[in-house]
Write an enzyme that holds these catalytic residues in place. Structure first.
Site, PDB file in Angstrom:
ATOM      1  N   HIS A   6      16.012  -0.724  -7.223  1.00 56.98           N
ATOM      2  CA  HIS A   6      14.764  -0.527  -6.497  1.00 56.98           C
ATOM      3  C   HIS A   6      14.898  -0.952  -5.034  1.00 56.98           C
ATOM      4  O   HIS A   6      15.192  -2.115  -4.758  1.00 56.98           O
ATOM      5  CB  HIS A   6      13.668  -1.344  -7.185  1.00 56.98           C
ATOM      6  CG  HIS A   6      12.295  -1.100  -6.665  1.00 56.98           C
ATOM      7  ND1 HIS A   6      11.459  -2.120  -6.267  1.00 56.98           N
ATOM      8  CD2 HIS A   6      11.606   0.052  -6.479  1.00 56.98           C
ATOM      9  CE1 HIS A   6      10.307  -1.596  -5.876  1.00 56.98           C
ATOM     10  NE2 HIS A   6      10.369  -0.285  -5.988  1.00 56.98           N
ATOM     11  N   HIS A  48       9.665   1.275   3.345  1.00 53.72           N
ATOM     12  CA  HIS A  48       8.614   1.403   2.339  1.00 53.72           C
ATOM     13  C   HIS A  48       7.219   1.584   2.940  1.00 53.72           C
ATOM     14  O   HIS A  48       6.497   2.521   2.602  1.00 53.72           O
ATOM     15  CB  HIS A  48       8.623   0.168   1.429  1.00 53.72           C
ATOM     16  CG  HIS A  48       7.576   0.230   0.356  1.00 53.72           C
ATOM     17  ND1 HIS A  48       6.272  -0.194   0.552  1.00 53.72           N
ATOM     18  CD2 HIS A  48       7.625   0.689  -0.918  1.00 53.72           C
ATOM     19  CE1 HIS A  48       5.585   0.000  -0.562  1.00 53.72           C
ATOM     20  NE2 HIS A  48       6.377   0.537  -1.469  1.00 53.72           N
TER      21      HIS A  48
HETATM   22  O1  G3P Z   1       9.688   4.641  -7.489  1.00 60.70           O
HETATM   23  C1  G3P Z   1       9.206   3.498  -8.088  1.00 60.70           C
HETATM   24  C2  G3P Z   1       8.592   2.571  -7.093  1.00 60.70           C
HETATM   25  O2  G3P Z   1       9.415   2.504  -5.966  1.00 60.70           O
HETATM   26  C3  G3P Z   1       7.213   2.992  -6.695  1.00 60.70           C
HETATM   27  O3  G3P Z   1       6.522   2.011  -6.000  1.00 60.70           O
HETATM   28  O4  G3P Z   1       5.666   0.896  -3.999  1.00 60.70           O
HETATM   29  O5  G3P Z   1       7.911   0.315  -4.850  1.00 60.70           O
HETATM   30  O6  G3P Z   1       7.537   2.502  -3.767  1.00 60.70           O
HETATM   31  P1  G3P Z   1       6.933   1.408  -4.597  1.00 60.70           P
HETATM   32 MG    MG Z   2       9.523   3.325  -3.936  1.00 67.72          MG
END
Ligand code: G3P
Ligand code: MG
Length: 225
Positions: A6, A48
């Site tokens: 992630h 992000h």
């Molecule tokens: O793709 C999963 C996750 O990344 C979605 O939430 O806010 O971490 O981009 P976020």
């Molecule tokens: Mg994401």
């Protein structure tokens, strides 16, 4: 069950940086996940939030900043905000890449870049997965390319049970990405029944990872892959 890094391996290195993606690869992930926005000078930026405030020493909206100014900012540990191209060149097909269309109007330029990497740089279309919470961006990506694998991200319950299913089927999604909070055994079963894989975010606690495995999840996004 796929191990998906992630924002790279953002539990170990500044999120969405080259260092974070390299770390995830070193840890043996199957795939990395990253978020993209467009900046003022038109490049695809891996970040992000829609502002640089939380993750850099600068401030302001990404869409109002030019690449040369974004590059002056520090994202921690001496890292800089990378462009999507820089990340793809670092990855160099070692793992698959899940590009989350976070910012508006990112579908078209992302698909264009993917096509370039497929035609000129020896990448395969299956090296990429596009995902988004934005139905608009997913629809645009699907209209451009009928083959690209796509994931529909979902974060909340709605009154209508399985409201996500009709949209996921409409765009021919490859996976759905529910948050850990809304994931249930039932949801996973329902998705599987309709031929959809289930990748869950963000799963950091080993106990939760084990539970997702027991429930039959196909992948987990983790900060500590
Ligand atoms: O793709 C999963 C996750 O990344 C979605 O939430 O806010 O971490 O981009 P976020
Ligand atoms: Mg994401």
């Amino acid at each position: 069950m796929l191990k998906i890094g992630h924002r790279g391996a953002c539990g170990y290195a500044p999120e969405n940086t080259l260092k974070s993606f390299q770390r995830a690869i070193d840890l043996g992930v199957d795939m990395i996940e990253l978020d993209v926005h467009l900046c003022k000078s038109g490049e695809l930026i891996v970040i992000h939030d829609d502002t640089v405030d939380r993750t850099t020493d600068g401030s302001g909206f990404v869409k109002k900043l030019k690449l040369k100014d974004l590059k002056k900012m520090n994202t921690g540990e001496g890292e800089r905000i990378p462009t999507l191209e820089e990340v793809l060149d670092l990855v160099n097909r070692r793992v698959r890449v899940n590009i989350e269309l976070k910012g508006p109007k990112t579908a078209k330029p992302v698909m264009k870049l993917i096509e370039e990497y497929v035609k000129k740089k020896g990448w395969n279309i299956d090296d990429f997965i596009i995902s988004s919470f934005s139905r608009r961006e997913l629809k645009k990506a699907r209209a451009i390319n009928p083959l690209i694998q796509m994931g529909f991200l979902i974060s909340r319950f709605r009154l209508l049970d399985y409201w996500w299913l009709s949209f996921a089927e409409k765009i021919g999604a490859y996976f759905i990405g529910p948050s850990l909070k809304i994931t249930s055994k039932r949801l996973i079963r329902k998705a599987h029944k309709h031929g959809l894989r289930v990748y869950i975010w963000t799963v950091n606690d080993p106990k939760d990872i084990e539970r997702m495995r027991r429930w039959g999840a196909d992948g987990v996004f983790s900060n500590f892959p």
